[in-house]
Design an enzyme around this catalytic site. Structure first.
Site, PDB file in Angstrom:
ATOM      1  N   LYS A 281      -2.496 -14.825   3.620  1.00  0.00           N
ATOM      2  CA  LYS A 281      -1.812 -13.538   3.528  1.00  0.00           C
ATOM      3  C   LYS A 281      -2.648 -12.482   2.799  1.00  0.00           C
ATOM      4  CE  LYS A 281       2.451 -11.452   1.731  1.00  0.00           C
ATOM      5  NZ  LYS A 281       1.878 -10.689   0.606  1.00  0.00           N
TER       6      LYS A 281
ATOM      7  N   THR B  37       0.831  -1.203   0.000  1.00  0.00           N
ATOM      8  CA  THR B  37       0.000   0.000   0.000  1.00  0.00           C
ATOM      9  C   THR B  37       0.864   1.251   0.000  1.00  0.00           C
ATOM     10  OG1 THR B  37      -1.714  -1.210   1.202  1.00  0.00           O
ATOM     11  CG2 THR B  37      -1.853   1.198   1.234  1.00  0.00           C
TER      12      THR B  37
ATOM     13  N   PHE C  37      -2.784   3.599  11.032  1.00  0.00           N
ATOM     14  CA  PHE C  37      -4.034   2.846  11.115  1.00  0.00           C
ATOM     15  C   PHE C  37      -5.043   3.664  11.918  1.00  0.00           C
ATOM     16  CE2 PHE C  37      -1.686  -0.417   9.252  1.00  0.00           C
ATOM     17  CZ  PHE C  37      -2.416  -1.585   9.082  1.00  0.00           C
TER      18      PHE C  37
ATOM     19  N   ARG D 269       5.642  -7.018  -7.563  1.00  0.00           N
ATOM     20  CA  ARG D 269       5.514  -8.437  -7.886  1.00  0.00           C
ATOM     21  C   ARG D 269       4.064  -8.816  -8.186  1.00  0.00           C
ATOM     22  NH1 ARG D 269       7.623 -11.394  -2.793  1.00  0.00           N
ATOM     23  NH2 ARG D 269       6.528  -9.659  -1.830  1.00  0.00           N
TER      24      ARG D 269
END
Length: 562
Positions: free
Chosen positions: A111, A79, A387, A100
């Protein structure tokens, strides 16, 4: 009483985004319709001709994004990678992102995907997280074609004198399937082949994945495929792909997979998504072809390496740079309050509670990773990925700690605000690039012994006291040296959760030794894999895999993909 609106999921945000035709994204970086091969409206591959034309262009600066050791609390490295790319473009810096491709194993396991999150995503996220342009399937096919050709060679007379007990090449599948770790094949009588033990690796751990990602072009790809060791003879001599004479066939299966894939972010920043080796069991970086091409098309490239700086970044800097000539201009180390508190001993259930004591203790993990980047001689910025439940006091404590350590630090809110939330980080990275000399250096020389190289990684990167080789690893080390292969870099296969090889040792453990149980020469990839602890090359599914939440409606619209 006013109620706060529920946060949208990543997939909701992605599906609401308005994408530009991929031809417009190509045009934004100077490519024409003749330079791309379109896979529908929003995906394309770059042609070999386009890549060749770019060779004369000057290289842009590469920014590497890494992180602390991951925890179930989340770090958001992908992110931040996407958000930083968008932020640099907002600042008027011509920037591309190089990442990737996700593996179906973790996507359907535990995951999750690898396309970023919130308003910092690469799109179309459903396609990228599933089959995309078929690259990983092509690698699976090439891997298993080689297995079939090996078994057929033995069945048809075995002129190479291959010892079926010493075949080191495994089959592959891009899913988590523990039942396939060890299998027996060839049962049913003479016409069914020669019975022997075999096993499966997850495709992203296949040497062919590493070969594809470390190849500079088709000629290099074919050369690397030819060098791969697949077995040993009854006289214990190595058998390579070139001895079977099938490197051309394998390269043919991979000819399209080697071309980088062009997509876009929510904010229409161009991104090349290509290659997907895991960082805990492989080298954890996107392809050289994608990174180098992005550097030709843009002034800045934001790329990431898998897991923490002890794995992906170490391998990017010790392995990928050697194979490609790429040298990053700066590094971003991503950290979250939540993950740091877990490294400081706070249980996952209590992460919503303010806990400065756990935060302070967990900062030792961050400190070790920044020390690693300093040992490579590179400037860095610590990115605090915010967060929602982080408290102002916790954020202030972390920022002030970084400043006391002399570290450049930036708060990022790219999940919620996209590129706008990464402006502070982008400015800090640009400042570090401008004011710092690039004193990049390796942590070991290729002429060092295998033991010296592993020791260097263990002591300088993990903070361990030394290594212990199993008797099997010592025998393999002797064979590698006897065959003249010891001059290769080391690719450590280690748990991502800890600096040690024990996933339960969080934070910054000390006075530990790394247990190397096996050494595997990967001549095509150009490195030696050191398997440590209990790390597996074929993962298993958790009790409640992510696949349980996935679905698709009658229009083909995906649900449950994060």
């Amino acid at each position: 009483m006013e109620t706060k609106p529920l946060m949208k999921s990543d997939i909701q945000i992605a599906q609401e985004a308005v994408l530009k035709p991929i031809s417009a994204i190509a045009e934004s970086v100077g490519l024409t319709l003749d330079d791309i091969e379109q896979y529908g409206k929003y995906k394309a591959k770059l042609s070999y001709e386009a890549i060749d034309k770019l060779a004369v262009k000057q290289d842009g600066k590469v920014i590497l994004v890494t992180s602390i050791n991951p925890t179930p609390a989340g770090e958001g490295k992908s992110t931040v990678t996407v958000g930083l790319g968008d932020a640099l473009n907002q600042l008027g810096k011509r920037t591309m992102i190089a990442m990737r491709e996700p593996s179906l194993g973790p996507t359907m396991g535990i995951k999750g995907g690898a396309t970023g999150g919130g308003y910092s995503q690469v799109l179309p996220m459903e396609d990228i997280n599933l089959h995309f342009t078929g690259d990983i399937h092509a690698i699976t096919s090439a891997n298993n074609a080689l297995s079939a050709l090996i078994d057929n060679h033995i069945h048809q007379g075995n002129s190479l004198n291959i010892d079926a007990r010493r075949i080191v090449w495994k089959r592959a599948l891009d899913l988590n399937d523990r039942a396939l770790r060890k299998v027996v094949i060839g049962l049913g009588g003479p016409v069914q082949g020669v019975p022997r033990e075999d096993g499966f690796d997850i495709t992203v751990a296949s040497e062919i994945m590493a070969v594809l990602c470390l190849s500079n072009d088709l000629e290099d790809l074919k050369s690397r495929l030819a060098k791969m060791v697949v077995a040993y003879t009854y006289d214990k001599e190595p058998v390579k792909v070139e001895d079977l004479g099938v490197e051309g066939a394998l390269a043919l299966l991979l000819k399209d997979a080697l071309k980088p894939n062009l997509v876009q972010t929510i904010e229409h920043s161009p991104a090349l998504i290509h290659g997907g080796p895991f960082a805990n069991i492989a080298h954890g970086c996107n392809s050289i072809a994608a990174t180098k091409t992005a550097a030709k098309l843009a002034d800045f490239v934001v790329t990431e390496s898998g897991f923490g700086a002890d794995l992906g970044a170490e391998k990017f800097l010790n392995i990928k740079t050697r194979a490609s000539g790429i040298q990053p201009s700066a590094v971003v180390v991503v950290a979250t309050i939540r993950a740091l508190k877990m490294h400081g001993g706070a249980p996952k259930a209590n992460l919503h509670l303010e806990d400065l004591q756990a935060l302070e203790k967990g900062l030792e993990n961050l400190k070790k990773h920044t020390e690693t980047i300093e040992k490579f001689g590179l400037p860095f910025v610590v990115a605090i990925n915010r967060f929602a439940l982080d408290t102002d006091l916790e954020l202030k404590f972390l920022a002030e700690w970084c400043e006391k350590q002399g570290m450049e630090v930036a708060l990022t809110e790219v999940w919620e605000h996209g590129g706008k939330g990464g402006i502070q980080l982008a400015q800090a990275v640009l400042s570090q690039i401008e004011k710092n000399e690039n004193n990049f250096n390796y942590l070991y020389e290729l002429t060092d012994t295998i033991e010296e190289k592993v020791n260097s990684i263990v002591k300088n990167v993990y903070g361990g006291s030394g290594i212990e080789f199993s008797s099997k690893a010592l025998r393999q080390m002797h064979e590698i040296e006897k065959n003249g292969w010891s001059g290769l870099p080391i690719c450590m296969a280690k748990t991502q959760y800890s600096l040690s090889d024990n996933p339960g040792l969080l934070g910054r453990p000390s006075n530990f030794k790394i247990q190397v149980r096996e050494l595997q020469p990967k001549l095509g990839a150009g490195f030696i894999v050191a398997l440590t602890g209990d790390v597996m090359t074929m993962p298993g599914l958790p009790k409640k895999p992510a696949a349980l939440e996935m679905d698709v409606d009658n229009t083909g619209k995906a649900a449950g993909l994060f």
